[in-house]
Design a protein around this motif. Structure first.
Motif, PDB file in Angstrom:
ATOM      1  N   GLU A  64     112.606 -39.371 -86.195  1.00  0.00           N
ATOM      2  CA  GLU A  64     111.683 -40.066 -87.099  1.00  0.00           C
ATOM      3  C   GLU A  64     111.019 -38.992 -87.952  1.00  0.00           C
ATOM      4  OE1 GLU A  64     108.218 -40.042 -87.516  1.00  0.00           O
ATOM      5  OE2 GLU A  64     108.445 -41.550 -89.067  1.00  0.00           O
ATOM      6  N   PHE A  98     106.981 -36.149 -89.164  1.00  0.00           N
ATOM      7  CA  PHE A  98     106.411 -35.349 -88.072  1.00  0.00           C
ATOM      8  C   PHE A  98     106.640 -33.859 -88.329  1.00  0.00           C
ATOM      9  CE2 PHE A  98     104.554 -35.706 -83.955  1.00  0.00           C
ATOM     10  CZ  PHE A  98     105.107 -34.779 -83.090  1.00  0.00           C
ATOM     11  N   ASP A 124     110.135 -32.709 -87.663  1.00  0.00           N
ATOM     12  CA  ASP A 124     111.007 -33.772 -88.174  1.00  0.00           C
ATOM     13  C   ASP A 124     110.446 -34.242 -89.511  1.00  0.00           C
ATOM     14  OD1 ASP A 124     110.419 -34.729 -84.913  1.00  0.00           O
ATOM     15  OD2 ASP A 124     112.339 -33.888 -85.527  1.00  0.00           O
ATOM     16  N   SER A 149     113.387 -35.479 -81.675  1.00  0.00           N
ATOM     17  CA  SER A 149     112.265 -36.004 -82.460  1.00  0.00           C
ATOM     18  C   SER A 149     110.900 -35.623 -81.915  1.00  0.00           C
ATOM     19  CB  SER A 149     112.392 -37.535 -82.537  1.00  0.00           C
ATOM     20  OG  SER A 149     111.664 -38.037 -83.641  1.00  0.00           O
ATOM     21  N   GLY A 150     110.775 -34.380 -81.461  1.00  0.00           N
ATOM     22  CA  GLY A 150     109.468 -33.934 -80.953  1.00  0.00           C
ATOM     23  C   GLY A 150     108.986 -34.794 -79.816  1.00  0.00           C
ATOM     24  N   MET A 151     109.928 -35.207 -78.984  1.00  0.00           N
ATOM     25  CA  MET A 151     109.603 -36.187 -77.928  1.00  0.00           C
ATOM     26  C   MET A 151     109.172 -35.509 -76.629  1.00  0.00           C
ATOM     27  SD  MET A 151     111.818 -39.410 -76.520  1.00  0.00           S
ATOM     28  CE  MET A 151     111.458 -40.465 -77.940  1.00  0.00           C
ATOM     29  N   ASN A 152     107.986 -35.880 -76.180  1.00  0.00           N
ATOM     30  CA  ASN A 152     107.462 -35.360 -74.921  1.00  0.00           C
ATOM     31  C   ASN A 152     108.311 -35.851 -73.752  1.00  0.00           C
ATOM     32  OD1 ASN A 152     105.707 -34.210 -72.996  1.00  0.00           O
ATOM     33  ND2 ASN A 152     104.582 -36.133 -72.823  1.00  0.00           N
ATOM     34  N   ARG A 160     109.176 -41.533 -69.419  1.00  0.00           N
ATOM     35  CA  ARG A 160     110.414 -41.570 -70.202  1.00  0.00           C
ATOM     36  C   ARG A 160     111.613 -41.081 -69.376  1.00  0.00           C
ATOM     37  NH1 ARG A 160     107.436 -39.086 -75.508  1.00  0.00           N
ATOM     38  NH2 ARG A 160     106.781 -41.064 -76.495  1.00  0.00           N
ATOM     39  N   GLN A 208     100.629 -43.010 -84.130  1.00  0.00           N
ATOM     40  CA  GLN A 208     101.955 -43.496 -84.545  1.00  0.00           C
ATOM     41  C   GLN A 208     102.586 -44.318 -83.424  1.00  0.00           C
ATOM     42  OE1 GLN A 208     105.125 -40.567 -85.138  1.00  0.00           O
ATOM     43  NE2 GLN A 208     106.102 -41.920 -86.625  1.00  0.00           N
ATOM     44  N   GLY A 243     104.724 -46.017 -80.632  1.00  0.00           N
ATOM     45  CA  GLY A 243     105.687 -45.522 -79.647  1.00  0.00           C
ATOM     46  C   GLY A 243     105.415 -44.136 -79.106  1.00  0.00           C
ATOM     47  N   THR A 244     104.332 -43.498 -79.591  1.00  0.00           N
ATOM     48  CA  THR A 244     104.062 -42.118 -79.205  1.00  0.00           C
ATOM     49  C   THR A 244     103.034 -42.020 -78.085  1.00  0.00           C
ATOM     50  OG1 THR A 244     102.205 -41.873 -80.752  1.00  0.00           O
ATOM     51  CG2 THR A 244     104.437 -41.398 -81.611  1.00  0.00           C
ATOM     52  N   THR A 245     102.900 -40.812 -77.552  1.00  0.00           N
ATOM     53  CA  THR A 245     101.868 -40.576 -76.533  1.00  0.00           C
ATOM     54  C   THR A 245     100.482 -40.732 -77.143  1.00  0.00           C
ATOM     55  OG1 THR A 245     102.101 -38.213 -77.064  1.00  0.00           O
ATOM     56  CG2 THR A 245     103.282 -39.039 -75.117  1.00  0.00           C
ATOM     57  N   ASP A 248      99.752 -35.088 -82.365  1.00  0.00           N
ATOM     58  CA  ASP A 248     100.124 -33.782 -81.811  1.00  0.00           C
ATOM     59  C   ASP A 248      99.511 -32.641 -82.621  1.00  0.00           C
ATOM     60  OD1 ASP A 248     101.990 -35.878 -81.092  1.00  0.00           O
ATOM     61  OD2 ASP A 248     103.224 -34.337 -80.177  1.00  0.00           O
ATOM     62  N   GLU A 262     101.943 -31.459 -73.377  1.00  0.00           N
ATOM     63  CA  GLU A 262     103.250 -32.059 -73.634  1.00  0.00           C
ATOM     64  C   GLU A 262     104.303 -30.962 -73.746  1.00  0.00           C
ATOM     65  OE1 GLU A 262     103.615 -34.926 -76.734  1.00  0.00           O
ATOM     66  OE2 GLU A 262     101.849 -36.055 -76.068  1.00  0.00           O
ATOM     67  N   TYR A 290     108.242 -30.804 -75.395  1.00  0.00           N
ATOM     68  CA  TYR A 290     109.276 -31.574 -76.094  1.00  0.00           C
ATOM     69  C   TYR A 290     110.649 -31.226 -75.537  1.00  0.00           C
ATOM     70  CZ  TYR A 290     105.619 -31.937 -79.743  1.00  0.00           C
ATOM     71  OH  TYR A 290     104.446 -32.128 -80.434  1.00  0.00           O
TER      72      TYR A 290
HETATM   73  N1  ARG Z   1     105.095 -35.875 -79.025  1.00  0.00           N
HETATM   74  C1  ARG Z   1     104.713 -37.285 -79.194  1.00  0.00           C
HETATM   75  C2  ARG Z   1     105.544 -38.159 -78.256  1.00  0.00           C
HETATM   76  O1  ARG Z   1     106.456 -37.642 -77.633  1.00  0.00           O
HETATM   77  C3  ARG Z   1     104.931 -37.728 -80.645  1.00  0.00           C
HETATM   78  C4  ARG Z   1     106.346 -37.581 -81.160  1.00  0.00           C
HETATM   79  C5  ARG Z   1     106.536 -38.186 -82.557  1.00  0.00           C
HETATM   80  N2  ARG Z   1     107.762 -37.678 -83.153  1.00  0.00           N
HETATM   81  C6  ARG Z   1     108.146 -38.075 -84.430  1.00  0.00           C
HETATM   82  N3  ARG Z   1     109.241 -37.543 -84.919  1.00  0.00           N
HETATM   83  N4  ARG Z   1     107.446 -38.966 -85.096  1.00  0.00           N
HETATM   84  O2  ARG Z   1     105.303 -39.333 -78.161  1.00  0.00           O
END
Ligand code: ARG
Length: 264
Positions: free
Chosen positions: A47, A50, A54, A106-109, A114, A155, A157-159, A200, A225, A227
């Motif tokens: 996404e 970010f 991203d 996508s910078g996902m924790n 999860r 945002q 769906g995010t943490t 973040d 967090e 990623y």
């Molecule tokens: N690090 C946070 C999470 O894992 C936010 C990630 C949002 N990443 C993005 N590409 N919008 O929920």
């Protein structure tokens, strides 16, 4: 040769060509792809609001960022190819679970919650959530200063959204304003539509640097967090490729080059 024999021979030839055209018949992507000498092509989604992880390159309009360069370097090291896909953050894990994509970058924790749904690579960046406010707002110095008359954004769906929804459920804020795009959330913080944004730290800093004097960070980092890149649960073959590629690019200095490009 009589007509019957000729027809039988023609039928056998036709059937032989028909079976050859159907391949191995099980239609699986990896087996079909693996049957040829062509490199595997994996669908990787992110996404892009970010930065610097991203984003969209303003000149090329291509997907870009630390995650993109890192995953591309891993793919090159491991001899596979990538098809990049722009997707809403809340749709990423369902798409992976459904098999519509192969990788999330996508910078996902890599949270425990999860990890019940997907498998994560070795983590590659340690981060955390912070509160941002409109510059000059003296009412909020930290999370304890949020009040039931305030609107706080994050945002979807995010943490960050998890925490904002938690604060709303506990009656500590008046509205949890959840956005698809972080860019719109930041715009609403800058124009006063929301009182605070939980996001973040490195990404909030990137938005601050993009428009100095508009927003600022207050208080402490609210969580820890790390990623990771996500693959479908059980896809150990792809996970091992990503982890091996990650280690190789760390060992040969490519990781540091990419890090310096986006963070120094
Ligand atoms: N690090 C946070 C999470 O894992 C936010 C990630 C949002 N990443 C993005 N590409 N919008 O929920």
């Amino acid at each position: 040769m009589n007509m019957k024999k000729l027809l039988a021979i023609l039928l056998i030839i036709a059937m032989t060509f028909a079976f050859a055209a159907c391949g191995n018949g099980n239609g699986s992507q990896e087996e079909d792809q693996g049957a040829s000498d062509e490199p595997m092509v994996y669908k990787v989604a992110m996404e892009p609001t970010f930065p610097p992880f991203d984003t969209i390159d303003v000149d090329t309009q291509e997907l870009a960022g630390f995650d993109v360069d890192l995953m591309n370097a891993i793919a090159e090291d491991q001899g596979f190819e990538l098809e990049w896909i722009n997707m809403g953050f809340d749709g990423l894990i369902p798409a992976l679970q459904a098999g519509n994509i192969d990788i999330i970058a996508s910078g996902m924790n890599a949270s425990e919650e999860r990890r019940q749904k997907v498998d994560f690579s070795t983590t590659y960046y340690d981060s955390g959530l912070v509160i941002a406010i409109k510059e000059g707002n003296t009412a909020i110095k930290g999370i304890d200063d949020l009040t039931p008359d305030m609107k706080v954004g994050a945002q979807i769906g995010t943490t960050g959204a998890d925490l904002v929804n938690e604060l709303y459920d506990e009656g500590k804020i008046g509205e949890a304003k959840i956005y698809n795009g972080l860019d719109v959330a930041v715009m609403d913080l800058q124009n006063g539509t929301i009182d605070a944004l939980i996001n973040d730290l490195p990404v909030t800093k990137a938005y601050m640097e993009a428009k100095p004097g508009t927003i600022e960070i207050v208080g402490d980092v609210l969580n820890a967090e790390s990623y990771g890149f996500a693959v479908q649960k059980g896809n150990t073959e792809l996970l091992e490729k990503i982890n091996a590629g990650m280690q190789n690019i760390i060992d040969n200095g490519t990781f540091d080059e990419i890090y310096n490009k986006w963070f120094e």
